[in-house]
Scaffold this active site. Sequence first.
Site, mmCIF file in Angstrom:
data_model
loop_
_atom_site.group_PDB
_atom_site.id
_atom_site.type_symbol
_atom_site.label_atom_id
_atom_site.label_comp_id
_atom_site.label_asym_id
_atom_site.label_seq_id
_atom_site.Cartn_x
_atom_site.Cartn_y
_atom_site.Cartn_z
ATOM 1 N N THR A 162 -30.906 -13.092 -61.406
ATOM 2 C CA THR A 162 -30.029 -12.692 -62.409
ATOM 3 C C THR A 162 -29.432 -11.131 -61.862
ATOM 4 O O THR A 162 -30.152 -10.513 -61.021
ATOM 5 C CB THR A 162 -31.007 -11.999 -63.717
ATOM 6 O OG1 THR A 162 -31.560 -13.268 -64.232
ATOM 7 C CG2 THR A 162 -29.998 -11.334 -64.635
ATOM 8 N N PHE A 164 -27.922 -7.571 -62.477
ATOM 9 C CA PHE A 164 -28.076 -6.715 -63.636
ATOM 10 C C PHE A 164 -26.890 -5.232 -63.183
ATOM 11 O O PHE A 164 -26.640 -5.446 -62.018
ATOM 12 C CB PHE A 164 -29.224 -5.614 -63.737
ATOM 13 C CG PHE A 164 -30.428 -6.457 -64.339
ATOM 14 C CD1 PHE A 164 -31.011 -6.514 -65.492
ATOM 15 C CD2 PHE A 164 -31.015 -7.458 -63.292
ATOM 16 C CE1 PHE A 164 -31.936 -7.139 -66.146
ATOM 17 C CE2 PHE A 164 -32.250 -8.223 -64.022
ATOM 18 C CZ PHE A 164 -32.672 -8.215 -65.245
#
Length: 269
Positions: A162, A164
């Site tokens: 992921t 960020f």
Amino acid sequence: MGAYSHMACKTCYPDMEVLPSPSFEDALAAVRNKQARLAMIPIENSTAGRVADIHTLLPGSGLFIIGEHFESIRHCLLATHDADENTLKTVTSHVQALGQCRKNLRAMGLVREPFADTAGSAKHVAELGDNTIAGIASELAAEVYGLQVIKRDLQDEGHNTTRFVVLSRTPLDQTEITGPVITSFTFEVRNIPAALYKALGGFATNSVNMTKLESYYESESFTATEFYADIVGHEGMANVARAMEELRFHTKRVRVFGTYPMERNRGMA
């Protein structure tokens, strides 16, 4: 507490205290209202794609992107200590986590129920005390909420990562950033033929590398298409300045969210 955002905060800012927020909107508001200095927000995942709502929340937040971080996601199936794979019937978690584990959950025959976030699903399972329901969250969440890990690495893809972004009330001074940089922005094209082609032409002719481009609708209208983009470089560079000037000429609006250092793990994400 115990969310992947929590883990990302600990990795990037180990000396700062983590302030949990119930939603992305609340996290952005905490920075805007000076309750927090920074916000760590997931923006996209290598398996499930764009994180919902982020592109519509950023323009109205009044905040600036000052950094990025790539977090390896290792989902765990968490349940009460009297549970096992045979007692489980239902699994709950954030819709992104459920999607990232879809094949494995289907093989286990578990009914999927969306929850607001991964750490919240772990807390919910702990509060219910029901050995038929499990949550998908981090191993840190298991420690925080007193759950057992039924299964590690539940994600379907081993490279699950992921991205960020870190948001602040003030932007970075692009002239003080050393090394490669990313500039993030959104724009709305004019409703004319070949509008996108014309808007992006300057990036090609000026040799500006665009690492991300995706479309979304900011309102209920299907005629006002917004685009989110990441490019390598900043407007203090002559070629980027020319490309951005051409972009602004062919669009209704351009919103720059910030220029920030390129994460060195970007190429391995």
